[in-house]
Design a protein around this motif. Structure first.
Motif, PDB file in Angstrom:
ATOM      1  N   GLY A 144       0.812  -1.206   0.000  1.00 11.37           N
ATOM      2  CA  GLY A 144       0.000   0.000   0.000  1.00 11.37           C
ATOM      3  C   GLY A 144       0.849   1.261   0.000  1.00 11.37           C
ATOM      4  O   GLY A 144       0.577   2.210  -0.732  1.00 11.37           O
ATOM      5  N   GLU A 244      -8.408   9.070   2.847  1.00  9.92           N
ATOM      6  CA  GLU A 244      -8.987   7.740   3.074  1.00  9.92           C
ATOM      7  C   GLU A 244     -10.503   7.950   3.216  1.00  9.92           C
ATOM      8  O   GLU A 244     -10.920   8.694   4.109  1.00  9.92           O
ATOM      9  CB  GLU A 244      -8.467   7.141   4.382  1.00  9.92           C
ATOM     10  CG  GLU A 244      -6.978   6.901   4.440  1.00  9.92           C
ATOM     11  CD  GLU A 244      -6.509   6.780   5.897  1.00  9.92           C
ATOM     12  OE1 GLU A 244      -6.691   5.720   6.499  1.00  9.92           O
ATOM     13  OE2 GLU A 244      -5.978   7.776   6.429  1.00  9.92           O
ATOM     14  N   VAL A 279      -6.719   1.629   0.451  1.00  5.33           N
ATOM     15  CA  VAL A 279      -5.914   0.456   0.811  1.00  5.33           C
ATOM     16  C   VAL A 279      -6.653  -0.393   1.850  1.00  5.33           C
ATOM     17  O   VAL A 279      -6.669  -1.619   1.758  1.00  5.33           O
ATOM     18  CB  VAL A 279      -4.526   0.900   1.322  1.00  5.33           C
ATOM     19  CG1 VAL A 279      -3.780  -0.240   1.990  1.00  5.33           C
ATOM     20  CG2 VAL A 279      -3.701   1.475   0.166  1.00  5.33           C
ATOM     21  N   GLN A 280      -7.290   0.254   2.827  1.00  5.37           N
ATOM     22  CA  GLN A 280      -7.988  -0.508   3.876  1.00  5.37           C
ATOM     23  C   GLN A 280      -9.477  -0.665   3.566  1.00  5.37           C
ATOM     24  O   GLN A 280     -10.080  -1.693   3.864  1.00  5.37           O
ATOM     25  CB  GLN A 280      -7.797   0.172   5.249  1.00  5.37           C
ATOM     26  CG  GLN A 280      -8.225  -0.688   6.399  1.00  5.37           C
ATOM     27  CD  GLN A 280      -7.534  -0.367   7.723  1.00  5.37           C
ATOM     28  OE1 GLN A 280      -7.992  -0.779   8.770  1.00  5.37           O
ATOM     29  NE2 GLN A 280      -6.439   0.340   7.713  1.00  5.37           N
ATOM     30  N   LYS A 306      -3.801  -4.474   0.247  1.00  8.83           N
ATOM     31  CA  LYS A 306      -4.419  -5.369   1.239  1.00  8.83           C
ATOM     32  C   LYS A 306      -5.309  -6.426   0.576  1.00  8.83           C
ATOM     33  O   LYS A 306      -4.797  -7.345  -0.042  1.00  8.83           O
ATOM     34  CB  LYS A 306      -5.197  -4.530   2.254  1.00  8.83           C
ATOM     35  CG  LYS A 306      -4.277  -3.682   3.166  1.00  8.83           C
ATOM     36  CD  LYS A 306      -5.078  -3.072   4.286  1.00  8.83           C
ATOM     37  CE  LYS A 306      -4.326  -2.068   5.131  1.00  8.83           C
ATOM     38  NZ  LYS A 306      -3.533  -2.665   6.186  1.00  8.83           N
TER      39      LYS A 306
END
Ligand code: PLP
Length: 462
Positions: A144, A244, A279-280, A306
């Motif tokens: 990431g 994010e 990414v998460q 991920k």
């Protein structure tokens, strides 16, 4: 060992034969950690750098579905998915099958030297799945952090502007550039400066802590963003705003409704690119392929990792074709970036999400989790907020009657879970949030049992 695929995790028979999941049951044979893990832990301390932390010091023998089996034979309920890396579980049959097939043909060639189909297929899938119907292209990486760095490179090359704006409570990784973009000092940045230049931070809209209603919280954060970008930096110097869609490490902070759309409108008004670090949140975690979708935004560049790799190291930047092509050939890549085994695993994971209905499963996990935890708000003095989306849910702990963070309460509940054979992990700038990231292949029964253990831990708080 038996494999127990529930209705919601059905796969093809051929694929089932390729993998064997541990029995899907919590089982404690020893205290956690047990003697075999403790012995390895003592050895590890002499071999592995002290800077590498571990949440639960057990050594793993096998994992799959909602269970991790340690070397003492304990069966632990997995509510962490390796911090969302094993979204489809740690040994999904379709991932295992594809990886075995690929390894049997070749492990690697380096896409910068010779090509293979898996790389292009993963790019095609991402181009089709990410928000927006415009022409898109992708580039693959391994982690990431590496992908976030490359999104910044692409944004700078495409706009010919230097500055990057990130937010309070952000987490983007551990490399020089991404730890600079990360907000929290210890343990991520402390002692590691000097940091990368041209990274600036705007305050984050944090509804629970703002003391304002959703609209007020968003307006306050937008005013601060405007002040930073327009007054302090000069908007024409800013290449990208990186956000994010739900903040991960920073505390699973869900923005107020409409806030990300406001950031997108602001960015585009000033010719600034919007980069979503998914990414998460990405690859089904929140009950949609991408959290950006629920926010109604279409990022110019979107970063994934991920869950994308099905447990193997794979990351990507996907974006508008003209932006992705702004970098000259040779400017992006890496000798391991887009490794064929990781691409095979990724194609298996993406197929599993479709074939096993895992987006719906993530939504169901969200419903079950909030049915257990939401009643705590207003009834349990240490629980300030329960929030999240899909299979990305969190509890924020506060000192009774205040908004003061209570990291000791989160730590106490996490420790209770670990003793009871449930792997829960904390997060948050103040360390006072427990985040739940179960694999999407966990059964309803195991999930409910894990949540019951969390409730026990909370009820045990003084
Ligand atoms: C939102 C976000 N961005 C970037 C990263 C860094 O990814 P990696 O650990 O694969 O470098 C993470 C990891 O937790 C993350 O949650």
């Amino acid at each position: 060992m038996t494999m127990d695929l529930t209705e919601s995790t059905s796969s093809t028979d051929a694929a089932r034969d390729e993998a064997s999941w541990p029995t899907q049951q919590r089982l404690l044979c020893t205290p956690i950690p047990g003697p075999a893990s403790l012995a390895r832990q003592a050895h590890r301390a002499t071999s592995v750098a002290g800077g590498i932390g571990t949440v639960l010091p057990i050594f793993v023998e096998r994992a799959g579905g909602g269970i991790i089996v340690d070397v003492d034979g304990n069966h632990i309920i997995d509510l962490a998915s390796g911090i969302a890396t094993t979204t489809v579980g740690a040994s999904h049959p379709e991932v295992v099958r594809r990886v075995r097939e690929q390894v049997g043909r070749f492990t690697h060639t380096c896409f910068l030297v010779t090509e293979y189909d898996g790389y292009v297929e993963v790019c095609d899938r991402l181009n089709a799945l990410t928000p927006g119907t415009h022409a898109k292209k992708s580039a693959l990486f391994s982690t990431g952090s590496e992908a976030v760095e490359n999104a910044v490179k692409i944004a700078r090359a495409a706009t010919r502007r230097p500055a990057i704006v990130t937010f309070g409570h952000a987490y983007h990784g551990r490399t020089l550039l991404t730890m600079t973009m990360t907000a929290k000092n210890a343990p991520y940045k402390d002692g590691f400066g000097p940091f990368a230049p041209e990274v600036y931070r705007a305050p984050l809209a944090y509804p629970f802590r703002s003391g304002l209603d959703a609209a007020g919280c968003s307006a306050e954060a937008m005013a601060a963003l405007d002040d930073l970008v327009v007054k302090q930096l000069g908007a024409h110097n800013v290449a990208a705003i990186v956000v994010e869609p739900i903040q991960g490490e920073g505390g699973f902070i869900v923005p107020p409704p409409g806030h990300l759309a406001a950031i997108q409108e602001f960015a585009h008004r000033h010719g600034i690119l919007l980069v979503a670090d998914e990414v998460q949140t990405g690859i089904g975690r929140t009950g949609a392929w991408f959290a950006s979708t629920a926010e109604g935004i279409v990022p110019d560049l979107i970063v994934t990792a991920k869950g994308l790799g099905g447990g193997l190291p794979l990351a990507a930047v996907t974006g508008r074709a003209e932006l992705m092509d702004a970098v000259a050939p040779g400017g992006l890549g890496g000798t391991y970036a887009g490794n064929p085994v990781a691409c095979a695993a990724s194609l298996g994971a993406l197929d599993a999400i479709v074939n096993d209905g895992l987006l719906e499963r993530a939504q169901r996990i969200g419903e079950i989790t909030s049915a257990h935890l939401a009643p705590l708000v207003g009834t349990h003095p240490w629980v300030g907020e329960v929030r999240g989306r899909g299979a990305m849910q969190a509890l924020e702990f506060v000192r009774p009657g205040t908004l003061e963070p209570a990291p000791e309460a989160a730590a106490s509940v996490v420790a209770h879970c670990h003793r009871a054979g449930v792997l829960a992990i904390s997060c948050g700038t103040y360390g006072n949030v427990i985040r739940l990231l179960p694999p999407l292949t966990i059964s309803d029964e195991l999930l409910a049992e894990g949540l019951a253990v969390i409730l026990e831990g909370i009820r045990g708080l003084a």
